[in-house]
Design an enzyme around this catalytic site. Structure first.
Site, PDB file in Angstrom:
ATOM      1  N   ARG A 116      35.706  42.471  24.797  1.00 19.32           N
ATOM      2  CA  ARG A 116      34.254  42.355  24.995  1.00 19.32           C
ATOM      3  C   ARG A 116      33.911  42.839  26.403  1.00 19.32           C
ATOM      4  NH1 ARG A 116      33.790  35.665  25.171  1.00 19.32           N
ATOM      5  NH2 ARG A 116      35.358  35.406  26.783  1.00 19.32           N
ATOM      6  N   CYS A 120      30.546  49.606  32.135  1.00 16.61           N
ATOM      7  CA  CYS A 120      30.448  49.732  33.582  1.00 16.61           C
ATOM      8  C   CYS A 120      29.066  49.212  33.978  1.00 16.61           C
ATOM      9  CB  CYS A 120      30.595  51.209  33.970  1.00 16.61           C
ATOM     10  SG  CYS A 120      29.896  51.571  35.591  1.00 16.61           S
ATOM     11  N   GLU A 155      28.185  35.274  31.012  1.00 16.29           N
ATOM     12  CA  GLU A 155      29.185  35.211  32.069  1.00 16.29           C
ATOM     13  C   GLU A 155      29.398  36.563  32.764  1.00 16.29           C
ATOM     14  OE1 GLU A 155      32.828  33.432  30.657  1.00 16.29           O
ATOM     15  OE2 GLU A 155      32.006  31.433  30.916  1.00 16.29           O
ATOM     16  N   GLU A 311      28.532  25.490  28.901  1.00 18.41           N
ATOM     17  CA  GLU A 311      29.775  25.579  28.128  1.00 18.41           C
ATOM     18  C   GLU A 311      30.823  24.675  28.749  1.00 18.41           C
ATOM     19  OE1 GLU A 311      31.666  29.329  27.550  1.00 18.41           O
ATOM     20  OE2 GLU A 311      29.778  30.392  27.236  1.00 18.41           O
ATOM     21  N   GLU A 359      39.454  33.719  19.477  1.00 18.04           N
ATOM     22  CA  GLU A 359      39.247  32.331  19.906  1.00 18.04           C
ATOM     23  C   GLU A 359      39.463  31.311  18.789  1.00 18.04           C
ATOM     24  OE1 GLU A 359      36.719  32.543  23.795  1.00 18.04           O
ATOM     25  OE2 GLU A 359      35.437  33.157  22.132  1.00 18.04           O
ATOM     26  N   PHE A 361      41.992  29.556  18.201  1.00 20.97           N
ATOM     27  CA  PHE A 361      42.693  28.350  18.647  1.00 20.97           C
ATOM     28  C   PHE A 361      41.930  27.607  19.748  1.00 20.97           C
ATOM     29  CE2 PHE A 361      46.211  31.166  17.124  1.00 20.97           C
ATOM     30  CZ  PHE A 361      46.419  30.455  15.940  1.00 20.97           C
TER      31      PHE A 361
HETATM   32  C1  GLA Z   1      33.666  31.732  28.192  1.00 18.30           C
HETATM   33  C2  GLA Z   1      32.756  32.534  27.300  1.00 18.30           C
HETATM   34  C3  GLA Z   1      32.747  32.065  25.878  1.00 18.30           C
HETATM   35  C4  GLA Z   1      34.129  31.688  25.410  1.00 18.30           C
HETATM   36  C5  GLA Z   1      34.692  30.663  26.352  1.00 18.30           C
HETATM   37  C6  GLA Z   1      36.050  30.153  25.939  1.00 18.30           C
HETATM   38  O1  GLA Z   1      33.068  30.658  28.763  1.00 18.30           O
HETATM   39  O2  GLA Z   1      31.434  32.555  27.764  1.00 18.30           O
HETATM   40  O3  GLA Z   1      32.218  33.098  25.080  1.00 18.30           O
HETATM   41  O4  GLA Z   1      34.938  32.814  25.363  1.00 18.30           O
HETATM   42  O5  GLA Z   1      34.841  31.258  27.613  1.00 18.30           O
HETATM   43  O6  GLA Z   1      36.533  29.188  26.826  1.00 18.30           O
END
Ligand code: GLA
Length: 695
Positions: A116, A120, A155, A311, A359, A361
């Protein structure tokens, strides 16, 4: 909404929920999700973070139907939406038609599609499509009644925070031109006469890819600044579109805790609500300590306004080498910690655990076993408990202590290999200093080196490698009005161009601290020196400095061993009227040494200190005009008994306190009491003394 009224999240409760990826599931599952969310008390979900390819499968051909339906299903279930602009990852068709938008690493290798964030940050094509997609999302869903908040990208800086491609180089040159005006300005700033680096044309400047040897440090520092700014520009581009189309909806992007790569002071200034993703490692029994520093940063980024933990993991993550689950009760105490530190809710990645992909797991609120999963049971129980904390929403943390976070100094002291020592680590220093204050019982805010320091009695500066006169003046004013300031090693060394201050460190802080550093004296690997503080020796294995002390500066600790034995290690310079003081610590003391020093500093400020200490105990007060809500948290597995004010109501149990409280493994209380002049200071009980009962 009028310019200076902050937009806020459209939610009148503490937020509870998580990332939701309905495009991994059938409609039947959406309906079940809506039912279970309602059952668990979920009121907010984040979506569709990574769904651009599902929303625009072919260039210009949108498929909104599934998202329309999901939004309606959620809205009907009373769940609001933190709506992502879906720009966290580009669709493959965009990459393949514009492979030049893929990022390059430091070695000049292009990174492939297959994960993902394959872009750039400076790519004009990417920026054009991001603006287009953001507008399409805003126009489609801006009026949806469930829309609570815009979640821009995801993020920033995760996976790719710097790009060394030709487009980035061109953008870097434009950024440099704006900063320095002309090539002479740049050449002066970069000190190019060293190692023959003079530039005679802008096109000769590149992003600092791996070179034959150490790269010019100012070029590296500027590249850090530029890279943070490049992502900020990308963020601002989306904000501008959203403010135009949906001026009343608050905007956020989820931060990644205390992250080196982005200057979050700047990012926070651009958005309406600070949100953060925090993943304390359940394998680390002390993970709540750096988490507290992180949360102190989050609440401080907008001057103490509530933020939101967007999160966290319900249990294990899937990206560490070993992913230990959260023990029963750990998710609850971790969530309460974030709320204690000013988060108006607790959110997760993610709602339903994936069955495939990278993801699968990673834990979720609803684990693979569905309703029967432990994570769902704990999710549901905590969702119910959260209702009892509704009153803390919007209240603010009370803190008397602040720690200076300065990204320029972080970058400058780590971007280059040309330093006195690679062992002095900015983050480790910040964490160690914070850990001592935490252990002594104080929640710590963070602040820029220029302040404002209003409301604080103690300000600590673990490192200010890059320092200027304005920072020095602000810190001096704090001391002059009676504050206790503590500055750490290797501070005041260089100016913004990484030129050493005239006369050496601590440069602009020299008269304030009343010391001069003749030479930094890093300690060789494997060698352990000692510092003597009030007759007690403390380990010092990383760093020391040859200090010359001005008249009027008191020596508080001396090097006890090694070449510097007998010389000053820590100093204190009182302000003119003696009320405030500027302390300087030139060593990297072991934790016990920091505790000893900070005990003195806090006492000088008239602040209480916890004794005995137990880092598993954390007490933080959030207040409004009338009520103090004091969170008392036991992060450990052993029982803790603490003295608390009598007559407060524990919101979690409804029980009134009688002076003493025993918290079991991961135990917590949230004590509501009329607002006092100073926040209650909670200490461990001396179990030999009977509890004091309310009269
Ligand atoms: C980050 C991402 C999420 C996910 C979590 C997993 O915080 O924003 O999409 O991948 O990590 O911990």
């Amino acid at each position: 909404m009028a310019g200076d009224i902050p937009r806020s999240i459209r939610l009148d409760a503490l937020a509870y929920g998580g990332d939701y990826n309905p495009d991994q599931w059938s409609e039947e599952v959406w309906l079940e999700d809506a039912r279970l969310m309602r059952e668990a008390g979920v009121n907010l979900v984040s979506l569709p973070v990574f769904s651009w390819p599902q929303l625009e499968p072919q260039p210009g051909a949108y498929d909104w139907g599934w998202l329309d339906r999901v939004m309606d299903v959620l809205w009907e279930a009373g769940v609001r939406i933190d709506l992502a602009t879906a720009t966290a990852t580009p669709p493959s068709w965009l990459i393949r038609s514009h492979p030049e938008m893929l990022p390059w690493d430091e070695d000049g290798r292009r990174l492939e599609f297959g994960s993902r964030q394959a872009y750039c940050p400076s790519s004009p094509v990417w920026r054009e499509h991001v603006a287009r997609m953001t507008r399409a999302m805003a126009e489609r869903y801006g009026e949806h009644p469930g829309l609570a908040l815009w979640h821009v990208s995801n993020e920033y800086g995760d996976h790719v925070s710097r790009c060394w491609c030709p487009e980035s180089s061109a953008h870097f040159r434009r950024w440099l031109e704006a900063r320095y005006g002309d090539l002479d300005g740049l050449n002066d700033a970069w000190g190019v006469n060293v190692w023959g680096q003079r530039y005679t044309a802008w096109e000769h400047i590149e992003a600092p890819r791996r070179a034959t040897g150490p790269v010019n440090p100012t070029q590296l520092l500027d590249f850090e600044r530029f890279s943070s700014d490049a992502l900020l520009e990308l963020f601002q581009l989306e904000i501008d579109v959203l403010r135009e189309v949906t001026p009343d909806i608050a905007v956020t992007t989820n931060f990644m805790s205390l992250l080196r790569d982005l200057d979050y002071w700047d990012f926070a200034a651009a958005e309406d609500l600070v949100t953060d993703d925090a993943y304390p490692d359940p394998a680390d029994p002390d993970a709540h300590v750096p988490a507290a520093l992180n949360y102190g940063l989050m609440r401080s980024l907008k001057g103490g306004r509530p933020w939101l933990l967007l999160e966290q993991a319900a249990s294990a993550v899937s990206w560490r080498d070993v992913n230990v689950p959260k023990a029963p009760g750990r998710m609850r105490i971790d969530s309460l910690q974030a709320i204690a530190h000013g988060s108006d809710g607790a959110m997760f990645f993610q709602w339903r655990q994936a069955r495939y992909g990278q993801e699968k797991f990673h834990s979720a609120m609803l684990g693979h076993r569905g309703e029967a999963s432990r994570s769902f049971q704990e999710t549901k129980a905590f969702g119910a408990e959260l209702q009892r904390l509704a009153a803390v929403r919007g209240t603010r943390v009370r803190s008397r202590v602040a720690l200076v976070v300065d990204w320029d100094s972080w970058w400058g002291s780590s971007a280059t290999e040309s330093l006195p020592s690679q062992r002095l680590n900015w983050l480790a220093q910040a964490r160690a200093w914070h850990a001592a204050l935490h252990a002594l019982g104080h929640p710590v805010d963070t602040v820029r080196a220029t302040g404002s320091f209003d409301g604080y009695d103690v300000v600590v500066v673990p490192n200010l490698y890059v320092a200027d006169a304005a920072q020095a003046a602000a810190l001096a004013a704090f001391v002059a009005r009676g504050g206790q300031l503590v500055v750490g090693p290797f501070s005041g060394v260089v100016d913004a161009t990484e030129t050493v201050h005239d006369g050496g460190a601590p440069g602009p802080l020299r008269s304030l601290l009343g010391v001069e550093v003749d030479e930094p004296w890093p300690i060789a690997d494997g060698q352990a020196e000692r510092v003597d503080l009030d007759g007690v020796g403390f380990g010092n294995a990383v760093w020391s400095e040859w200090l010359e002390v001005h008249d009027g500066t008191e020596v508080r600790a001396r090097y006890a061993t090694g070449e510097l034995a007998g010389r000053a290690a820590a100093t204190r310079r009182p302000s003119g009227d003696g009320a405030g003081a500027a302390w300087y610590l030139s060593a990297v003391l072991e934790p016990a040494g920091l505790l000893a020093l900070f005990r003195e500093v806090l006492a000088a400020a008239g602040l209480p200190v916890r004794s005995p200490i137990d880092s598993n105990l954390e007490a933080i007060t959030r207040s409004d005009a009338t009520t103090d809500y004091t969170f008392v948290l036991n992060h450990g597995r052993d029982e803790l008994t603490v003295d608390v004010p009598s007559g407060a109501e524990d919101l979690l149990t409804g029980i009134r306190t009688t002076g003493r409280l025993t918290l079991g493994r991961f135990g917590a209380a949230v004590l509501a009491a009329p607002r006092a002049d100073t926040a209650p200071f909670i200490t461990l009980s001396d179990t030999l003394t009977p509890p004091t009962e309310a009269p």
